[in-house]
Design an enzyme around this catalytic site. Sequence first.
Site, short mmCIF file in Angstrom:
data_model
loop_
_atom_site.label_atom_id
_atom_site.label_comp_id
_atom_site.label_asym_id
_atom_site.label_seq_id
_atom_site.Cartn_x
_atom_site.Cartn_y
_atom_site.Cartn_z
CD GLU A 1 -1.72 -2.41 1.38
OE1 GLU A 1 -0.59 -2.65 1.84
OE2 GLU A 1 -2.54 -3.32 1.14
CG HIS B 1 -10.79 -7.32 6.02
ND1 HIS B 1 -9.88 -7.73 6.96
CD2 HIS B 1 -10.23 -7.59 4.82
CE1 HIS B 1 -8.82 -8.25 6.35
NE2 HIS B 1 -9.00 -8.17 5.05
#
Lengths: 323, 321
Positions: free
Chosen positions: A60, A129
């Site tokens: 990321e 998540h």
Amino acid sequence: MREITFAQATLEAMEEEMTRDERVFVMGEDIARQGGIFGQFKGLPQKFGLDRVKDTPISETAIVGAGVGAALGGMRPVVDMHFADFMGVAMDELFNQMAKIHFMFGGQRPVPVVVRAPDGLTNQAAAQHSQSIEAWFLHIPGLKVVIPSNPADAKGLLKSAIRDDNPVIYFEHKRLFPVKGPVPDGEVLVPIGKAAVTKPGKDITIVSYSYTMRVVMDAVSILEKDGIDPEVIDLRTISPIDKDTILNSVAKTRKLAIAHEAVKQGGVGAEIAAIVAEEGLDYLDAPVLRFGAPFTPVPFARTLEAAYRVKAEDIYSGIRALF
Amino acid sequence: MVGWDEELLCRFYRTMVTIRFFEQTVEKHFLAGEIPGFVHLYIGEEAIATGVCANLTTDDYIASTHRGHGHSIAKGADVSRMMAEIFGRKTGYCKGKGGSMHIADFSVGMLGANGVVGGSLPLATGAALAAKMLRQKRVAVAFFGDGASNRGTFHESANLASVWKLPVIFLCENNQYASTTPYRSSTSVEDIADRARGYGMPGVIVDGNDVFAVYEAAKAAVERARGGGGPSLVEAKTYRIKGHFVGDPELYRSKEEVQEIFAKTDPISRFERQVSSEGSLSREKLDSIKLEVQELIDKALAFAKESPEPDPSELFSDVYA
């Protein structure tokens, strides 16, 4: 008007913008060969090739950082975060680099990057998540933050985000991807920074956004049966916040409720309540109501997730008590 | 030096002396209380920026560190606008919004000094990605320190650049100190260049105090990148002569250590010895370059001091494009 899913609407936005401007490209994890975990990139590589629809390593930091660098080098990158939660891994690139470069270097170069961040509760995905972290980015000057609630806005806001010369964080609720809605044919552009009055009304202003708009509309249908006529505002952009639309509405209805899926503490609702307290206190005939998740990480078990979620009944009974 | 073009020798010397004089001026005026914020000096490391950037054109990109004055000068930034920025003036590169740690000049491909250790690495990688996608022959250089080689940005950027064969050079300035922490107690390998192997790219060690050696090593890496060969890691070994920042009490080392090392490694005296022993550049030539540079720095200082501070209304410009 034709009905398409939210995922399809974002796909159309990507296709149209990538066709319109060769500098637009997209990169992220599992987006090309797999088409994105929510199907939001399906078919793009076939149309534009793997050079413009790039599968990345799980990195990321590098994805966002390289997106910023590519923007400085003349491209217009769209970077996908897979799950909004993973933005935490790239926070330096998001708030020290992307958000600051234009200001800190005296406006020498814009940073036209779009960060797509699927957020929100779905499928009992638990604490890492499922988060709704939009409020973090509301606190950072230099970023724009958009968060659509329906397919038409999903398309129009994504197109506007790609054309914007500033970094834009584009939150897309995972549970909205399969939801269908009307999307006009032809060019759809939703202006960044402008809220929508989804339902006019006179008794209370309800401000919401993203998936929670659906929860709010469920609550509204029950309230209407009781003879209460709320005005509903879909924020669509949370930075910059459309203060005028909110204040004008509260001046008319004299009551305010805010609902979002993110935790209530330090949330977007807190900011809106503060804005109205500062600039529209005289309009208010009742305390401001805030509906949000309790201050706890997102849980896994069905019963716990259900208890965490903001429900239409909560919004209904909270508002009903004011009348 | 025999075999080296005189113009290039003059350029090496002019750039190194410009960096040195610029920094000495900044240090003096910082200590006098005229410069606010933090200042991180590059004195003693001039050969690296000079040798690397002599291989680049203004179309190429560099991304820099918090110790970025040398990189900016070597890439061709204007010293007056740099000095004005450091003084927090409206005429500075960033209109006084960045200061010493955030000088940038996009017109010469200088993508900015960075206040975050390791910040340069993915930015240069992305600029290289843009160059490749736009089919430009540009390369990007990420300057970073030994401390930054321990950050995730280094590892993620090196991997991504290698997988995508991007025209980027990871240029490590190993000055032996990460802020106050010595290299040997913070880094798992003897040589940072070894880490290149883990990412499938060449890793080269070079004497960072020798401008000729740096120039040659960077040249090979730049040619490889420009030719489509992908990224390289170059580790330039040097030593940080000044503290981490001006005002650093330097409790982690002795003054004697610093003086002893500087006497041996100062890249400018070393260059002077090399060129004069072979008669490649005359003493007069070297002196005339120094005079010319001193005049330039004096002008830059006067420009900065005479320039106005930004109007408070500037606070709200450039937040958004």
